[in-house]
Write an enzyme that holds these catalytic residues in place. Structure first.
Site, mmCIF file in Angstrom:
data_model
loop_
_atom_site.group_PDB
_atom_site.id
_atom_site.type_symbol
_atom_site.label_atom_id
_atom_site.label_comp_id
_atom_site.label_asym_id
_atom_site.label_seq_id
_atom_site.Cartn_x
_atom_site.Cartn_y
_atom_site.Cartn_z
ATOM 1 N N ASP A 233 8.673 114.621 28.326
ATOM 2 C CA ASP A 233 9.845 114.208 27.553
ATOM 3 C C ASP A 233 10.207 112.813 28.065
ATOM 4 O OD1 ASP A 233 12.010 113.947 25.909
ATOM 5 O OD2 ASP A 233 12.891 115.883 26.410
HETATM 6 C C1 BGC Z 1 14.441 114.186 23.707
HETATM 7 C C2 BGC Z 1 13.176 114.466 22.934
HETATM 8 C C3 BGC Z 1 12.789 113.267 22.115
HETATM 9 C C4 BGC Z 1 12.637 112.073 23.046
HETATM 10 C C5 BGC Z 1 12.265 110.794 22.334
HETATM 11 C C6 BGC Z 1 14.347 112.897 24.507
HETATM 12 O O1 BGC Z 1 15.585 112.556 25.022
HETATM 13 O O2 BGC Z 1 14.724 115.250 24.567
HETATM 14 O O3 BGC Z 1 13.345 115.580 22.111
HETATM 15 O O4 BGC Z 1 11.624 113.524 21.403
HETATM 16 O O5 BGC Z 1 13.876 111.842 23.708
HETATM 17 O O6 BGC Z 1 13.324 110.343 21.575
#
Ligand code: BGC
Length: 867
Positions: A233
């Site tokens: 993530d």
């Molecule tokens: C989120 C993800 C997301 C990623 C990119 C993170 O903060 O938890 O779900 O895909 O950011 O935006």
């Protein structure tokens, strides 16, 4: 790895270490590293999951404006369709938009379990149930895959809260992990092979997911056969080198290569195995090749059919909104009777249609309910609109309310558009309560007082407390409707479409009733999943807690009748699976869709397990007055639970129930099926003697053992010595050695285990064959529980020892009438292993007095002296 392995290996061998490590993190926030000389192209990613968020400008952590895209309803709503084909359609449509934008990989679907309704990001997830979450996630993935676009299933694992999401350590027991938190991922990953898995920020049982080899390698790759790559993530990496060793392929977003250097250094120092890096680099090359191959499938860049996609978004919303209450058939709006219709609530004009955070889409257009209702209602119905309240609670709103009440009073019906303001729930934080804003609750009470025909229509990402539910005549959960939600709700309210959505999470009576209430969101950086497998309806059913609306519930404008179709051979004897069938009849006068839910359970279970668990579901269209026959294929796995002791999926032998119906609490069709004992796992020296009863071989052996004990005791154990039996069955097998003073040896234990676990013949087996010392000393069995025949009798001796001692009985005969010895009390005292003086206290006062007990005590002491 699916592409040409040899070619990939060859390319990797040609790369130098610096090039290899540079592949391990993003080139930018949304792209991977490219090496044209090796044919390695960048893979381009964009957020989902309910639309495409392609940022106009590069930005790692902020939230710059995104390019316009179709905003489908978020997962909280589409899940309520329970419609695999619909999720496939949404996945495919988002994929087409991805192709048009040059995006190879959608960062979705998110399939985390709704452990608590407080989780601020619940709107991005499907359900409290893993089968439903996994199945819907799988179909989204397949839909995108059919359009040759990759998906990233997220957030692996147990990202069930936003509070301290980047550091929290979640203590989850193995059974809850397997049955609840891993299960949905297991279904989706095994059955749809997404291109990527996104690991979550949090730790589980002491290890960050981004460096957790148990989950990223052992379970994901070795057990489930996952062939894609694991992406972090955004910002979930702590120790990148540990991450490489654990199986984290790609760190996102790019960070100028700071962590790639660490990988480089550790390899040079010999502290990280080059073979581990090689395998990872090969997976990353394969990933880039797959994206390239996907692009190659479509020569032309598609032109987005904005109108068509809007219609799909509308259809998705209409298929999913849930009718919770409809007293006196208030809905659909009767255009003959209703002449003046009040529309109250600012959400009718300025809808809340999606949640905040990384999934926030910049929609092509937004339909509000007010405009769409007006279109359908006018000119027959006059609309009386009023915003009723505003989201800024600090603003004095009394006059707004009063005007709305006035309109509601003079109209024939009031539609109240209520819900949670945007700031109440978002990625990044959790809610602290389930309430609607106070001003809205007040308004419900006031409007319902003056207008009996009131309908409440809710927009919210997580469920809300509905203590006011008895006030309005009808309630609709539209959750977050996406850009076309306004049109969908208008069609449903006017009966142009029929409701067919059902809840995928329980609506509790109050926050305090929720399973994780005392353990959410934990203390500082630690949260204990104390409710274990009892998440959602599994908990409410088991604890018999009343709920506002149960899991799986949702009304329609028509009604359905269920009938089980018998004459079926429900048995696993010859087959690994069988079918159960039922007939559902649409008994109303409108066409409708019904979601059939199939649960299994076991009434007489020895295992702590949910009363019922969802195992299958199907959504079917049934024209008015018609019936359809629906069948489900049942396999032994449908009765499974995860046994943490054996680390295996098992089921109990015996009668299990199969329930089919329209919600978790309305299951009119019940079948019974007998399951064989075929999940027998080998017994060990630590298995209990009671475990022997679970297999036919075990039952033979326990019978032989008991016959030996009976002989030694000179009585029928089963009937006469409940305590002895309980102790015996409640002891691990190897305790026989100590309990029998060596009559059983360690070799005898091994022999018993061999006989019960292997296919050895049990014919002619006797007790003598099982023991080590054939010359049994008199009384060996009594010493089992430190009872000794020669012991001195006193008033604190067990009743059973006293009745076996002739001298003691002679004394007692002086005090009691003969029939006292036939009494039931005596039999109970013997069976329960009660001591004589305690028995005196348990017995009725007139049975024997304290004075008598004192005299008997003296006589027993004299007897002891004589001895
Ligand atoms: C989120 C993800 C997301 C990623 C990119 C993170 O903060 O938890 O779900 O895909 O950011 O935006």
């Amino acid at each position: 790895m699916t592409m040409d392995k040899k070619l990939i290996r060859k390319i990797r061998r040609n790369m130098n270490l610096e090039e290899m490590t540079s592949l391990c993190s993003g080139k930018t926030a949304w792209e991977t590293m490219n090496y044209p000389q090796y044919g390695i192209e960048s893979v381009v990613m964009a957020d989902g999951p309910h639309g495409l968020r392609v940022e106009e400008l590069e930005c790692a952590l902020g939230m710059p404006e995104a390019k316009p895209a179709t905003c489908f309803p978020p997962a909280v709503l589409t899940a309520c369709s329970w419609d695999a084909a619909l999720l496939e359609k949404i996945g495919a449509t988002i994929a087409i938009e991805a192709r048009a934008e040059g995006v190879d990989l959608i960062l979705g679907p998110g399939i985390n379990i709704k452990r608590s309704p407080l989780c601020g990001r619940n709107f991005e997830y499907f359900s409290e149930d893993p089968l439903l979450s996994g199945t819907l996630g799988k179909h989204f993935i397949l839909g995108a895959k059919n359009q040759n676009v990759g998906t990233t299933i997220k957030h692996f694992l147990a990202n069930n809260q936003e509070t301290h999401r980047m550091t929290v350590n979640e203590k989850i027991d193995e059974r809850a992990l397997r049955e609840i938190y891993l299960k949905g991922f297991e279904i989706a990953i095994k059955e749809s092979q997404p291109m990527a898995v996104m690991c979550s920020y949090n730790s589980v049982n002491g290890k960050f997911l981004s460096q957790n080899s148990y989950f990223l390698t052992k379970i994901l790759r070795e057990e489930w056969g996952f062939e894609g790559i694991v992406i972090s993530d955004w910002g979930a990496v702590y120790d990148r080198v540990k991450g490489v060793a654990a199986g984290l392929d790609l760190e996102m977003p790019g960070n100028g290569g700071i962590n790639n250097e660490k990988i480089f250094d550790r390899i040079k120092e010999g502290r990280l195995k080059i073979t581990t890096l090689n395998a990872m680099v090969e997976r990353l090359i394969d990933f880039s090749f797959k994206a390239k191959e996907n692009r190659r499938q479509h020569e032309e860049i598609p032109v987005i059919n904005v109108k068509k996609h809007h219609e799909i978004a509308k259809m998705a919303a209409a298929e999913s909104m849930v009718l919770l209450k409809n007293e006196d058939k208030t809905l659909p709006i009767n255009q003959e009777k209703i002449k003046e219709l009040a529309i109250i609530g600012c959400m009718a004009f300025d809808p809340r249609y999606q949640g905040s955070g990384s999934s926030k889409i910049n929609p092509y257009r937004i339909d509000d309910a007010y405009d769409r209702i007006k279109e359908l209602a006018e000119p027959d119905i006059q609309i009386l609109p009023h915003q009723g309240y505003v989201h800024e609670e600090l603003i004095e709103q009394a006059c707004l309310g009063e005007e709305a009440i006035e309109l509601a009073t003079k109209s024939d019906m009031a539609l109240m558009f209520l819900g949670l303001p945007d700031r109440y729930e978002s990625e990044g934080y959790d809610r602290t309560n389930l309430n609607l804003p106070e001003n809205q609750i007040e308004l419900i009470h006031k409007i319902c007082e003056v207008q009996p025909n009131t309908v409440v229509i809710l927009s919210n990402g997580g469920v809300v407390d509905m203590s006011w539910a008895d006030k309005p005549k009808a309630i609709v959960e539209m959750f977050l409707g996406g850009q076309a939600g306004g049109g969908a709700i208008a069609d449903l309210l006017f009966g142009k479409a029929n409701f067919c959505g059902k809840l995928t999470e329980t609506i509790p009576m109050k926050l305090e009733d929720t399973p994780s209430y005392i353990n959410f969101p934990g203390i500082q950086d630690e949260v204990i999943y104390g409710e274990s497998i009892f998440v959602g309806y599994r908990y409410y059913d088991y604890t018999k807690k009343e709920v506002r609306y149960p899991f799986g519930f949702g009304l329609s404008y028509t009604s359905f009748h269920y009938e089980g179709l018998e004459n079926q051979d429900l048995c696993f004897d010859t087959n690994n699976s069988f079918e159960v069938k039922c007939r559902v009849t649409n008994t109303g006068d409108r066409d409708g869709k019904e979601i059939l839910q199939l649960y299994t359970g076991k009434k007489n279970t020895k295992i702590t397990r949910p009363l019922r668990e969802l195992r299958h579901f199907k959504k079917v269209f049934i024209p008015a007055g018609k019936s359809v026959e629906v069948s489900f294929e049942i396999s032994q796995e449908d009765f499974n639970y995860y046994n943490p002791s054996t680390q295996k999926w098992e089921h109990e032998g015996g009668i299990h129930e199969i329930y089919i119906g329209s919600s978790s609490q309305d299951l009119p069709v019940v079948f019974e099926v007998s399951l064989p004992d075929n999940t027998w796992s080998p017994l060990t020296q630590y298995s209990y003697l009671s475990d022997f009863e679970r297999s036919a071989r075990g039952r033979v052996i326990i019978k032989i053992l008991l016959s030996g004990f009976e002989e030694a005791m000179g009585q029928n154990l089963d009937a006469n010595d409940a305590f002895f039996m309980a102790m015996l069955k409640g002891s691990p097998l190897r305790k026989l050695v100590e309990f029998s003073n060596g009559i059983f040896s360690e070799e005898s234990i091994e022999k018993i285990l061999y006989l019960v676990n292997k296919n050895a013949s049990l014919e002619g087996l006797t007790f003598e064959d099982l023991i080590a010392v054939k010359e049994k000393k008199k009384g060996w069995i009594n010493s089992f529980f430190s009872r000794n025949d020669d012991q001195t009798i006193g008033i604190n001796s067990k009743v059973r020892d006293i009745v076996n001692n002739e001298d003691a009985m002679k004394i007692l005969r002086n005090y009691f009438e003969a029939d006292a010895f036939d009494s039931e009390y005596l039999q109970i005292a013997i069976r329960m292993g009660v001591c004589f003086d305690k028995a005196q206290k348990l017995l009725p006062d007139d049975f024997f007095s304290d004075e008598m007990l004192a005299l008997i005590d003296l006589d027993f002491k004299n007897l002891a002296k004589k001895k």
